[in-house]
Motif scaffolding. Structure first.
Motif, short mmCIF file in Angstrom:
data_model
loop_
_atom_site.label_atom_id
_atom_site.label_comp_id
_atom_site.label_asym_id
_atom_site.label_seq_id
_atom_site.Cartn_x
_atom_site.Cartn_y
_atom_site.Cartn_z
N UNK A 1 0.84 -1.20 0.00
CA UNK A 1 0.00 0.00 0.00
C UNK A 1 0.87 1.25 0.00
N UNK A 2 1.89 1.27 0.83
CA UNK A 2 2.78 2.44 0.91
C UNK A 2 3.50 2.67 -0.41
N UNK A 3 3.94 1.60 -1.06
CA UNK A 3 4.64 1.77 -2.35
C UNK A 3 3.70 2.31 -3.41
N UNK A 4 2.44 1.86 -3.39
CA UNK A 4 1.48 2.36 -4.37
C UNK A 4 1.16 3.84 -4.11
N UNK A 5 0.98 4.20 -2.85
CA UNK A 5 0.70 5.60 -2.52
C UNK A 5 1.88 6.49 -2.90
N UNK A 6 3.09 6.06 -2.59
CA UNK A 6 4.26 6.86 -2.93
C UNK A 6 4.46 6.92 -4.45
N UNK A 7 4.14 5.85 -5.15
CA UNK A 7 4.24 5.87 -6.61
C UNK A 7 3.26 6.84 -7.22
N UNK A 8 2.03 6.85 -6.72
CA UNK A 8 1.04 7.81 -7.22
C UNK A 8 1.45 9.23 -6.87
N UNK A 9 1.97 9.43 -5.67
CA UNK A 9 2.45 10.75 -5.26
C UNK A 9 3.59 11.21 -6.14
N UNK A 10 4.51 10.31 -6.47
CA UNK A 10 5.64 10.70 -7.31
C UNK A 10 5.20 11.09 -8.71
N UNK A 11 4.13 10.48 -9.19
CA UNK A 11 3.62 10.85 -10.51
C UNK A 11 2.90 12.19 -10.48
N UNK A 12 2.24 12.52 -9.38
CA UNK A 12 1.50 13.77 -9.32
C UNK A 12 2.41 14.97 -9.06
#
Length: 114
Positions: free
Chosen positions: A18-29
């Motif tokens: 979950x944390x990796x997915x959230x950070x991945x989405x954050x990095x894209x935004x």
């Protein structure tokens, strides 16, 4: 009672995914504002989650993909910014704008020699 404990332990196992997915989405935004930093952290978390075989494999893969994309785009923006700021055209335009703004505020030109 035992089912409740299994449910809680399963939830804890998906934390990295979950944390990796959230950070991945954050990095894209925020890729144009240093998004490569959360992208790298998300990438590491996704790899660790997949390597340990924990739950949330789909979220870990999504985190891996979004972290890679966010990191690549963030590094691309960083390189373009460094190249752009270091160019003579940018520096000339910056100092011209600075000189004009200084003149509008003070009525005199800025002396670069002092």
């Amino acid at each position: 009672m035992e089912n409740n404990l299994n449910y809680q332990s399963e939830e804890k196992k998906t934390g990295l995914a979950i944390a990796s997915m959230v950070l991945g989405i954050l990095s894209m935004t925020i890729c144009c504002m240093g998004g490569w930093i959360p992208g790298l952290i998300g990438l590491i978390m996704a790899i660790v989650s997949l390597a340990k075989g924990r739950g949330g494999k789909g979220m870990a893969i999504a985190g891996l993909i979004t972290s890679i994309l966010g990191t690549i785009v963030g590094i691309y923006f960083l390189v373009c910014m460094v190249i752009g700021v270091g160019s003579d055209e940018f520096q000339d335009a910056f100092w011209d704008a600075f000189q004009e703004s200084y003149y509008e505020q003070t009525g005199e030109y800025y002396d670069f020699d002092n």
